[in-house]
Design an enzyme around this catalytic site. Structure first.
Site, PDB file in Angstrom:
ATOM      1  N   GLN A  67     -87.778  -5.145  26.573  1.00  0.00           N
ATOM      2  CA  GLN A  67     -87.236  -6.305  27.670  1.00  0.00           C
ATOM      3  C   GLN A  67     -87.156  -7.546  26.735  1.00  0.00           C
ATOM      4  OE1 GLN A  67     -89.864  -4.652  31.266  1.00  0.00           O
ATOM      5  NE2 GLN A  67     -89.064  -6.741  31.677  1.00  0.00           N
ATOM      6  N   ARG A  92     -92.845  -6.738  38.419  1.00  0.00           N
ATOM      7  CA  ARG A  92     -91.989  -8.027  38.988  1.00  0.00           C
ATOM      8  C   ARG A  92     -92.929  -9.107  39.644  1.00  0.00           C
ATOM      9  NH1 ARG A  92     -87.470  -4.754  42.933  1.00  0.00           N
ATOM     10  NH2 ARG A  92     -85.789  -5.624  41.670  1.00  0.00           N
ATOM     11  N   CYS A  93     -93.514  -9.773  38.820  1.00  0.00           N
ATOM     12  CA  CYS A  93     -94.734 -10.519  39.195  1.00  0.00           C
ATOM     13  C   CYS A  93     -94.485 -12.096  38.679  1.00  0.00           C
ATOM     14  CB  CYS A  93     -95.887  -9.921  38.448  1.00  0.00           C
ATOM     15  SG  CYS A  93     -95.598  -9.997  36.624  1.00  0.00           S
TER      16      CYS A  93
HETATM   17  N1  MCN Z   1     -78.353 -12.943  40.477  1.00  0.00           N
HETATM   18  C1  MCN Z   1     -77.402 -13.541  41.244  1.00  0.00           C
HETATM   19  N2  MCN Z   1     -77.656 -14.697  41.856  1.00  0.00           N
HETATM   20  C2  MCN Z   1     -78.647 -15.409  41.783  1.00  0.00           C
HETATM   21  C3  MCN Z   1     -79.768 -15.068  41.186  1.00  0.00           C
HETATM   22  C4  MCN Z   1     -79.467 -13.638  40.459  1.00  0.00           C
HETATM   23  O1  MCN Z   1     -76.096 -12.933  41.031  1.00  0.00           O
HETATM   24  N3  MCN Z   1     -78.656 -16.757  42.419  1.00  0.00           N
HETATM   25  C5  MCN Z   1     -78.477 -11.604  39.716  1.00  0.00           C
HETATM   26  C6  MCN Z   1     -78.430 -11.975  38.125  1.00  0.00           C
HETATM   27  O2  MCN Z   1     -77.355 -12.551  37.698  1.00  0.00           O
HETATM   28  C7  MCN Z   1     -79.029 -10.467  37.944  1.00  0.00           C
HETATM   29  C8  MCN Z   1     -79.794 -10.034  38.847  1.00  0.00           C
HETATM   30  O3  MCN Z   1     -79.277 -10.916  39.934  1.00  0.00           O
HETATM   31  O4  MCN Z   1     -77.873  -9.618  37.547  1.00  0.00           O
HETATM   32  C9  MCN Z   1     -81.272 -10.619  38.917  1.00  0.00           C
HETATM   33  O5  MCN Z   1     -81.255 -11.961  38.058  1.00  0.00           O
HETATM   34  P1  MCN Z   1     -82.649 -12.742  37.815  1.00  0.00           P
HETATM   35  O6  MCN Z   1     -83.339 -13.188  39.134  1.00  0.00           O
HETATM   36  O7  MCN Z   1     -82.087 -13.664  36.847  1.00  0.00           O
HETATM   37  O8  MCN Z   1     -83.621 -11.897  37.222  1.00  0.00           O
HETATM   38  P2  MCN Z   1     -83.591 -11.032  35.547  1.00  0.00           P
HETATM   39  O9  MCN Z   1     -82.283 -10.628  35.381  1.00  0.00           O
HETATM   40  O10 MCN Z   1     -84.106 -11.874  34.586  1.00  0.00           O
HETATM   41  O11 MCN Z   1     -84.376  -9.932  35.790  1.00  0.00           O
HETATM   42  C10 MCN Z   1     -85.801  -9.662  35.897  1.00  0.00           C
HETATM   43  C11 MCN Z   1     -86.256  -9.081  37.079  1.00  0.00           C
HETATM   44  C12 MCN Z   1     -87.901  -8.919  36.765  1.00  0.00           C
HETATM   45  S1  MCN Z   1     -88.853  -9.870  35.956  1.00  0.00           S
HETATM   46  C13 MCN Z   1     -88.142  -7.487  37.177  1.00  0.00           C
HETATM   47  S2  MCN Z   1     -89.622  -7.215  36.801  1.00  0.00           S
HETATM   48  C14 MCN Z   1     -87.211  -6.661  37.640  1.00  0.00           C
HETATM   49  C15 MCN Z   1     -86.150  -7.271  38.374  1.00  0.00           C
HETATM   50  O12 MCN Z   1     -85.531  -8.268  37.566  1.00  0.00           O
HETATM   51  N4  MCN Z   1     -87.002  -5.443  36.870  1.00  0.00           N
HETATM   52  C16 MCN Z   1     -86.127  -4.536  37.392  1.00  0.00           C
HETATM   53  N5  MCN Z   1     -85.226  -6.316  39.059  1.00  0.00           N
HETATM   54  C17 MCN Z   1     -85.076  -5.113  38.533  1.00  0.00           C
HETATM   55  N6  MCN Z   1     -84.017  -4.221  38.742  1.00  0.00           N
HETATM   56  C18 MCN Z   1     -83.806  -3.121  38.264  1.00  0.00           C
HETATM   57  N7  MCN Z   1     -82.798  -2.412  38.504  1.00  0.00           N
HETATM   58  N8  MCN Z   1     -84.517  -2.634  37.356  1.00  0.00           N
HETATM   59  C19 MCN Z   1     -85.747  -3.485  36.987  1.00  0.00           C
HETATM   60  O13 MCN Z   1     -86.564  -2.881  35.911  1.00  0.00           O
HETATM   61 CU1  CUN Z   2     -93.737  -9.421  35.904  1.00  0.00          CU
HETATM   62  S1  CUN Z   2     -92.737  -7.902  35.658  1.00  0.00           S
HETATM   63 MO1  CUN Z   2     -90.609  -8.744  35.298  1.00  0.00          MO
HETATM   64  O1  CUN Z   2     -91.459 -10.340  34.968  1.00  0.00           O
HETATM   65  O2  CUN Z   2     -90.557  -8.097  33.887  1.00  0.00           O
END
Ligand code: MCN
Ligand code: CUN
Length: 781
Positions: free
Chosen positions: A219, A365-366
């Site tokens: 990641q 997811r924490c």
């Molecule tokens: N998004 C959006 N509008 C927003 C916020 C987010 O459209 N206001 C979209 C983003 O652009 C992205 C998705 O939603 O495509 C998730 O965005 P974001 O909240 O930025 O999170 P990350 O991309 O950094 O993903 C990490 C987060 C974490 S920490 C875990 S743990 C987790 C999660 O995402 N693991 C996942 N969701 C998951 N979903 C899948 N399918 N698989 C995982 O392993």
């Molecule tokens: Cu804490 S699980 Mo996500 O932050 O990769």
């Protein structure tokens, strides 16, 4: 008009990446096969705590097809028997002195096939001398507890850290003056992200060029490259980490695991590529566990207002402290435990302890322990409402931080960017038909039926950094985006983050579409290859949109500024006389005199104003001014069977506010996934241990995950409170529902029994626990 086809923010376009995924054309680690590739399997410890007396590998080495057996002793000769963890501790790569948890990596076999390697494991004879095992922090911190980390010179007990936040004196005073104090002791159990694809790698160290290419489930590929360089001493430019398609991560793929290191060392020694693919049991017992927090919380209430909060916790960190936290914050962001409430005083303290269990990660997811904090405050608020005999929804509203208080500084020092908590809760209550349900609940009770309504109004803190305060092993938490617009107006966006299923290839293209007016289909998003992407800290803690998303918007705006200069040259007009409408510059008052972004892109390589640098590309490193604070209100309705203690979820209403939504469909997908995981954690997921430290939960028969059969239907709602400091007003959302929902499920089941005095049920809330509570409360049938 061209703008409607661009599909920028707010469009629920289908995910680009799914074209290859649903056709079976993804490339996962196990799909990678290199010429001459060998296969590695790991022998794991059957004991939770034992001295390793001797290891005899001669029979395994003699098995035809075995190429090498790697022991801790061999690794030690290359100074690789131990490695640093993401929190600055050390972790055994292969055991030399002792084994410290069941499932710990002891020896590795490298063979021509995975089957031969697996067979050879059974031929290795290890002589263990068992030691007493420690399986919880209370035991670990007792004076006479066996010292688990006797490898560390200064370590004379199992205590790792003590950490405090807030103002103790002021909080004590608030408690003295309160008219009601409520308390809750609870354990957030150890659970596991359990992604579809387990961890693995293919390490390919080329003996001719010394270039190490490591394909791995990562990641955070850039961070991993830097750590590999520091551990192995290989020059960083000779290490290339490629993180291909990843079958889910959920935090499981943030830490560095011994398997990666041994496979790389084996490839270096043997001069051939080595593949290691973890099996399910290996994944469940040795990698990236989550939670395992023993928490005590207290609220002081005066005239219906919460005036103080105390929390203390004991963290079970396992045998090696590997829980990736910003180095300045030993208990992560747990001190956001004041949640959505305007609590004037708070004091939080925590202690970490070594136990004979697998080490942690930044897992499931924490967002750095926000999950535990959110659970504690949302359970505590319900306990307080119950004790005071007031409605839990109204009690929340009375204590919420009000919209005009933002930016709001919490008693433990977080500055919340924006929020409107009452609006989200009111919307959830309205969708639910809360008043009517309360009436139905009262009537049902008369007829001997138990219905429960549970609420949770969570606030998260996501999007690390800013880099001044947030780092991983000293690497500041910024992120990056590199955007290249080609002559034909098509673009490539390269990011320092790395998706594991979140849909970045679609949403980040939409950000570029919004800012530059290039249709999202024309923007290819690339991640995960350290040779070809700018440095970044990776995807976890819902930080991709808050940080890399901001970097993307900023670099697109920079290119738009350059495009304006070029357009002015093409249109023979002054820059100030140009109007920008998505995808097009036109001369003010003469809308037909216009150039599209595609025209400008072509000109950037063919027809430039005098003295302007050619090309339309650039990179931006974004260090956010603050975290983002997404929030929401979840409501769950359950029915509890008085005969069996079984509970069924009747409804789940989830209102989320993550600021501006880039792709509403992807956001909803993230929320539904999180609500499912939250349900699993609340209802069934548990990795536990017996007294000897044997892991119970090492397979999917013992470790239960909800399938579509158990998963309740979800009703979603949204409010939009933009983040004032994010370029497009977006907040992270990837973890929200997993963070916020467990308390709502548990609150619902407790609520069904609350009138008979029940105040707490521990997760996972299995029917036997409910049945026990029914018995004790005199509610059993
Ligand atoms: N998004 C959006 N509008 C927003 C916020 C987010 O459209 N206001 C979209 C983003 O652009 C992205 C998705 O939603 O495509 C998730 O965005 P974001 O909240 O930025 O999170 P990350 O991309 O950094 O993903 C990490 C987060 C974490 S920490 C875990 S743990 C987790 C999660 O995402 N693991 C996942 N969701 C998951 N979903 C899948 N399918 N698989 C995982 O392993
Ligand atoms: Cu804490 S699980 Mo996500 O932050 O990769």
């Amino acid at each position: 008009m061209a703008t409607t086809e661009v599909r920028g923010l707010g469009h629920s376009v289908k995910r680009k990446e799914d074209e290859r995924f649903i056709r079976g054309k993804g490339t996962y680690i196990d799909d990678i096969a290199l010429p001459g590739m060998l296969h590695m399997e790991l022998l794991r410890s059957p004991f939770a705590h034992a001295r390793v007396v001797s290891i005899d590998t001669s029979r395994a080495e003699a098995l035809p097809g075995v190429v090498a057996v790697v022991t801790g002793e061999l690794m030690a000769q290359h100074n690789l028997a131990w490695m640093p963890t993401l929190s600055g501790d050390t972790q055994a790569v292969l055991a030399t002195d002792k084994v410290r948890f069941q499932g710990q990596e002891v020896t590795a076999v490298v063979a021509e096939s995975a089957y031969v390697a697996k067979d050879a494991l059974e031929l290795i004879e290890v002589d263990y001398e068992p030691l007493p095992a420690v399986t919880n922090p209370q035991q670990a911190l007792q004076q006479d507890a066996p010292v688990i980390r006797d490898d560390k010179e200064d370590q004379t007990s199992n205590h790792i850290y003590h950490w405090e936040a807030g103002d103790k004196e002021a909080t004590d005073r608030a408690f003295d003056e309160a008219d009601k104090v409520v308390a809750l002791d609870t354990h957030y159990p150890r659970c596991h992200p359990a992604p579809l694809e387990c961890c693995g790698c293919v390490a390919d160290v080329n003996p001719a060029t010394s270039k190490a290419t490591i394909y791995m489930t990562s990641q955070a590929p850039h961070v991993h490259r830097t750590l590999f360089a520091l551990v192995t001493g290989l020059p960083e430019q000779n290490i290339r980490i490629v993180s291909p398609d990843i079958g889910g991560g959920f935090g499981n793929k943030v830490p560095i695991y011994p398997g990666y290191v041994v496979a790389t060392a084996a490839s270096l020694l043997l001069g051939r590529p080595v593949k290691w693919i973890e099996d399910r049991t290996g994944n469940l017992i040795s990698t990236g566990f989550a939670r395992d927090y023993h928490m005590h919380g207290e609220l002081a209430v005066k005239d219906g207002r919460i005036v103080g909060l105390r929390a203390s916790l004991a963290a079970d960190e396992g045998a090696f402290y590997a829980d990736a936290q910003p180095s300045k914050l030993r208990i992560g962001l747990f001190h956001i435990v004041t949640g959505s409430y305007d609590i004037p005083t708070a004091h939080v303290q925590g202690d970490g302890a070594y136990t004979n269990k697998a080490p942690g990660g930044v897992a499931y997811r924490c967002s750095f322990r926000v999950t535990e904090a959110s659970y504690l405050i949302e359970r505590l608020v319900d306990v307080a409402a119950n004790e005071l005999g007031v409605d839990p929804a109204e009690f929340r509203v009375q204590n919420f931080i009000k919209p005009d208080q933002f930016p709001y500084e919490s008693a433990t020092g977080f500055v919340y960017d924006s929020g409107d908590y009452e609006k989200a809760l009111r919307l959830a209550l309205e969708k639910l038909g809360y008043e009517d349900l309360r009436k139905e609940q009262a009537e049902a009770r008369e007829q001997g039926k138990l219905i429960g309504i549970g609420l949770a109004s969570f606030t998260e803190v996501v999007g690390a950094g800013h880099g001044k305060e947030y780092d991983i092993v000293g690497l500041r938490m910024f992120d990056s985006a590199e955007l290249r617009v080609h002559p034909t107006g098509k673009a490539i966006l390269k990011l320092g983050v790395k998706a594991q299923g979140q849909g970045h290839e679609t949403t980040f293209a939409q950000i570029v579409a919004e800012e530059l007016g290039i249709p999202y289909e024309d923007v290819e998003v690339q991640e995960g290859d350290t040779d070809n992407t700018p440095y970044g800290l990776g995807t976890y803690a819902s930080r991709s949109t808050p940080v890399a998303g901001a970097a993307t918007a900023v670099i697109a705006r920079k290119l738009r500024d350059k495009a304006r200069t070029i357009a002015a040259h093409l249109l023979e007009a002054a820059e100030d006389d140009l109007e920008w409408e998505r995808g097009r510059f036109s001369v003010k008052g003469a809308p037909d005199r216009a150039k599209t972004i595609q025209d400008v892109a072509f000109a950037a390589y063919t027809d430039l104003p005098e003295g302007l640098e050619a090309g339309l590309e650039g990179v931006h490193y974004y260090d956010p001014p603050n975290m983002t604070f997404p929030f929401g209100s979840y409501a769950v309705v359950v029915e509890v069977d008085r005969g069996t203690g079984q509970w069924k979820v009747r409804r789940v209403v989830a209102v989320d506010d993550c600021g501006v939504r880039i792709n509403p469909m992807i956001v909803e997908g993230q929320i539904m996934g999180g609500l499912t995981e939250g349900f699993g954690i609340a209802a069934m997921e548990l990795i536990t241990f017996d007294e000897e430290g044997n892991c119970i939960g090492s397979n999917f028969i013992d470790y239960l995950l909800p399938t579509s059969w158990e998963t309740p239907p979800f009703e979603l709602g949204e409010t939009v409170t933009p983040s004032p400091h994010h370029p497009i007003g977006a907040k992270g959302v990837g973890e929200s529902a997993t963070v916020g929902s467990p308390a709502a499920y548990v609150n619902a089941v407790v609520d069904a029994l609350a009138h008979a005095g029940v105040r707490n049920l521990e997760m996972p809330v299995t029917s036997d626990k409910v049945w026990q509570a029914l018995q004790e409360a005199g509610l059993a049938e």
